[in-house]
Design a protein around this motif. Sequence first.
Motif, PDB file in Angstrom:
ATOM      1  N   LEU A   1       0.828  -1.210   0.000  1.00 52.84           N
ATOM      2  CA  LEU A   1       0.000   0.000   0.000  1.00 52.84           C
ATOM      3  C   LEU A   1       0.862   1.261   0.000  1.00 52.84           C
ATOM      4  O   LEU A   1       0.498   2.272  -0.615  1.00 52.84           O
ATOM      5  CB  LEU A   1      -0.927  -0.002   1.215  1.00 52.84           C
ATOM      6  CG  LEU A   1      -1.860   1.204   1.366  1.00 52.84           C
ATOM      7  CD1 LEU A   1      -2.845   1.264   0.206  1.00 52.84           C
ATOM      8  CD2 LEU A   1      -2.615   1.140   2.691  1.00 52.84           C
ATOM      9  N   GLY A   2       2.020   1.219   0.696  1.00 55.61           N
ATOM     10  CA  GLY A   2       2.895   2.378   0.726  1.00 55.61           C
ATOM     11  C   GLY A   2       3.433   2.720  -0.653  1.00 55.61           C
ATOM     12  O   GLY A   2       3.621   3.897  -0.994  1.00 55.61           O
ATOM     13  N   ILE A   3       3.709   1.698  -1.462  1.00 56.50           N
ATOM     14  CA  ILE A   3       4.184   1.931  -2.827  1.00 56.50           C
ATOM     15  C   ILE A   3       3.061   2.477  -3.695  1.00 56.50           C
ATOM     16  O   ILE A   3       3.254   3.391  -4.506  1.00 56.50           O
ATOM     17  CB  ILE A   3       4.743   0.617  -3.415  1.00 56.50           C
ATOM     18  CG1 ILE A   3       6.006   0.204  -2.651  1.00 56.50           C
ATOM     19  CG2 ILE A   3       5.044   0.751  -4.901  1.00 56.50           C
ATOM     20  CD1 ILE A   3       6.575  -1.126  -3.074  1.00 56.50           C
ATOM     21  N   ALA A   4       1.873   1.927  -3.518  1.00 56.31           N
ATOM     22  CA  ALA A   4       0.738   2.353  -4.346  1.00 56.31           C
ATOM     23  C   ALA A   4       0.165   3.704  -3.929  1.00 56.31           C
ATOM     24  O   ALA A   4      -0.505   4.371  -4.729  1.00 56.31           O
ATOM     25  CB  ALA A   4      -0.368   1.293  -4.285  1.00 56.31           C
ATOM     26  N   ALA A   5       0.441   4.131  -2.700  1.00 55.07           N
ATOM     27  CA  ALA A   5      -0.243   5.293  -2.116  1.00 55.07           C
ATOM     28  C   ALA A   5      -0.187   6.572  -2.961  1.00 55.07           C
ATOM     29  O   ALA A   5      -1.228   7.202  -3.172  1.00 55.07           O
ATOM     30  CB  ALA A   5       0.304   5.561  -0.711  1.00 55.07           C
ATOM     31  N   PRO A   6       0.994   7.004  -3.444  1.00 53.18           N
ATOM     32  CA  PRO A   6       1.003   8.270  -4.176  1.00 53.18           C
ATOM     33  C   PRO A   6       0.097   8.282  -5.406  1.00 53.18           C
ATOM     34  O   PRO A   6      -0.501   9.316  -5.728  1.00 53.18           O
ATOM     35  CB  PRO A   6       2.479   8.421  -4.576  1.00 53.18           C
ATOM     36  CG  PRO A   6       3.231   7.637  -3.546  1.00 53.18           C
ATOM     37  CD  PRO A   6       2.351   6.460  -3.255  1.00 53.18           C
ATOM     38  N   VAL A   7      -0.018   7.153  -6.092  1.00 52.88           N
ATOM     39  CA  VAL A   7      -0.894   7.073  -7.264  1.00 52.88           C
ATOM     40  C   VAL A   7      -2.340   6.825  -6.834  1.00 52.88           C
ATOM     41  O   VAL A   7      -3.278   7.433  -7.358  1.00 52.88           O
ATOM     42  CB  VAL A   7      -0.421   5.950  -8.216  1.00 52.88           C
ATOM     43  CG1 VAL A   7      -1.382   5.809  -9.391  1.00 52.88           C
ATOM     44  CG2 VAL A   7       0.987   6.233  -8.713  1.00 52.88           C
ATOM     45  N   MET A   8      -2.528   5.931  -5.871  1.00 53.05           N
ATOM     46  CA  MET A   8      -3.863   5.587  -5.398  1.00 53.05           C
ATOM     47  C   MET A   8      -4.591   6.802  -4.828  1.00 53.05           C
ATOM     48  O   MET A   8      -5.793   6.993  -5.062  1.00 53.05           O
ATOM     49  CB  MET A   8      -3.776   4.500  -4.326  1.00 53.05           C
ATOM     50  CG  MET A   8      -5.101   4.147  -3.682  1.00 53.05           C
ATOM     51  SD  MET A   8      -4.896   3.116  -2.201  1.00 53.05           S
ATOM     52  CE  MET A   8      -4.341   1.606  -2.937  1.00 53.05           C
ATOM     53  N   THR A   9      -3.889   7.641  -4.065  1.00 52.05           N
ATOM     54  CA  THR A   9      -4.542   8.793  -3.444  1.00 52.05           C
ATOM     55  C   THR A   9      -5.126   9.745  -4.488  1.00 52.05           C
ATOM     56  O   THR A   9      -6.190  10.332  -4.273  1.00 52.05           O
ATOM     57  CB  THR A   9      -3.543   9.561  -2.553  1.00 52.05           C
ATOM     58  OG1 THR A   9      -2.355   9.847  -3.309  1.00 52.05           O
ATOM     59  CG2 THR A   9      -3.176   8.755  -1.330  1.00 52.05           C
ATOM     60  N   LYS A  10      -4.432   9.872  -5.612  1.00 50.70           N
ATOM     61  CA  LYS A  10      -4.947  10.745  -6.681  1.00 50.70           C
ATOM     62  C   LYS A  10      -6.169  10.132  -7.342  1.00 50.70           C
ATOM     63  O   LYS A  10      -7.157  10.820  -7.606  1.00 50.70           O
ATOM     64  CB  LYS A  10      -3.848  10.990  -7.712  1.00 50.70           C
ATOM     65  CG  LYS A  10      -2.673  11.798  -7.180  1.00 50.70           C
ATOM     66  CD  LYS A  10      -1.603  11.995  -8.244  1.00 50.70           C
ATOM     67  CE  LYS A  10      -0.416  12.783  -7.692  1.00 50.70           C
ATOM     68  NZ  LYS A  10       0.662  12.958  -8.721  1.00 50.70           N
TER      69      LYS A  10
END
Length: 436
Positions: free
Chosen positions: A42-51
């Motif tokens: 989730l930490g890796i995906a977070a910057p893209v996922m949050t957008k």
Amino acid sequence: MSQSAAGAFGAAKSTKRTRVRFVILALLAIGTLINYLDRTVLGIAAPVMTKELGIDAAIMGLVFSAFSWTYAVAQIPGGVFLDRFGSKLTYFLALTFWSLFTLLQGLAVGVKSLLLFRFCLGVSEAPCFPTNSRVVSTWFPQHERARATGIYTVGEYLGLACFAPALFWLMGNFGWRTLFVVVGLVGIGFGIVWWMMYREPDQSKSVNQAELDYIAAGGGLEKRSEKATPFSWSNVGKLMSVRQIWGAAIGQFAGNTTLVFFLTWFPTYLATERHMGWLKVGFFSIMPFLAAAVGVMFGGWISDWLLKRTGSASLARKAPIIFGLLAASTIIGANYASSDAVVIAILSFAFFGQGMVGLGWTLISDVAPKNLMGLTGGIFNTCSNLAGIVTPLVIGFIISATGSFFYALTYVAAAALLGVISYVFVVGEVKRVEID
């Protein structure tokens, strides 16, 4: 003469110890690697996922934290389940279900569904480390446990160190949802491998009597009691009153604060605070995790070396952890460095120190009552993993309020110093606890 010599050779060969315990250790190391990939992807995906999902920093801190809410709450029930049903079944069910809920995160459509899957992930992963601790205490003599703990714990860090570039590439080419699906399927597959391969020492057909005698002579448990120890809140109260257990739990909370920062907010820190591109983030993110892996191995080696040289479990277990927590507190220096290379060097040294704090599990395996190892591990992990609840929330609110990681790193450093105080003044002598 030749027949006599051949017979003597055969007898000598038959008494040579097998090394089945290291096969078991390899299973633990792979399982721990998958465990941390599943909780940290989730930490890796977070910057893209949050957008894509429209999640701000404060809410993302809540999502990061959600895993640890149920993870902490389920520790004692998970420990009770472990004491009653044993390591094989407990780990198989945990591994299979946590991998399934990792996969399902790839299907999340908003904050509610993401929170639900993170809650379920936390429950499923709860028995992992108590099981690891029990297996090491069962399969290894005391003077090998620190290194054994270091070897399986290194999976926490090598997973992201080795696979982070591939995971960033996978996300860049196929989207963030693919990360969860791929990692989840790998875990489900390994669950089958665990079920097929793991045996208790007294049930293994591969281990010989010489290895069993070696393990038993070093304080290992030759076999699990046929009569399961029933759960009682009285036992919880007795264990919680033991200074070695709650003192170590405070120290582990302190070390986990540093760990949780790297497992959740670290990629976002590099991308937003240091303004690195994704390729650079993928490259620089390797360094601290490699350093932490070295810290884990070094901590295990120096602890067992000290135990052999001095015979003092207190010195051998506590000294490396205290040094590691002091090293972790240097993370605050990143606030005052302008060079990316210097920042990564500081963070790597801090994470190296945190790696040594993984010895807390060895200490717990040394002090836990033999018939309550699962419950002791559950209590220890409940307290220590409160950091997983607190840290993401605190950092998320700090970033939301200030737009900076300055006070976030200050908080992480202060927590590490709290751990030093606990190990110096609270933990006391490291020895096996007896509970009536």
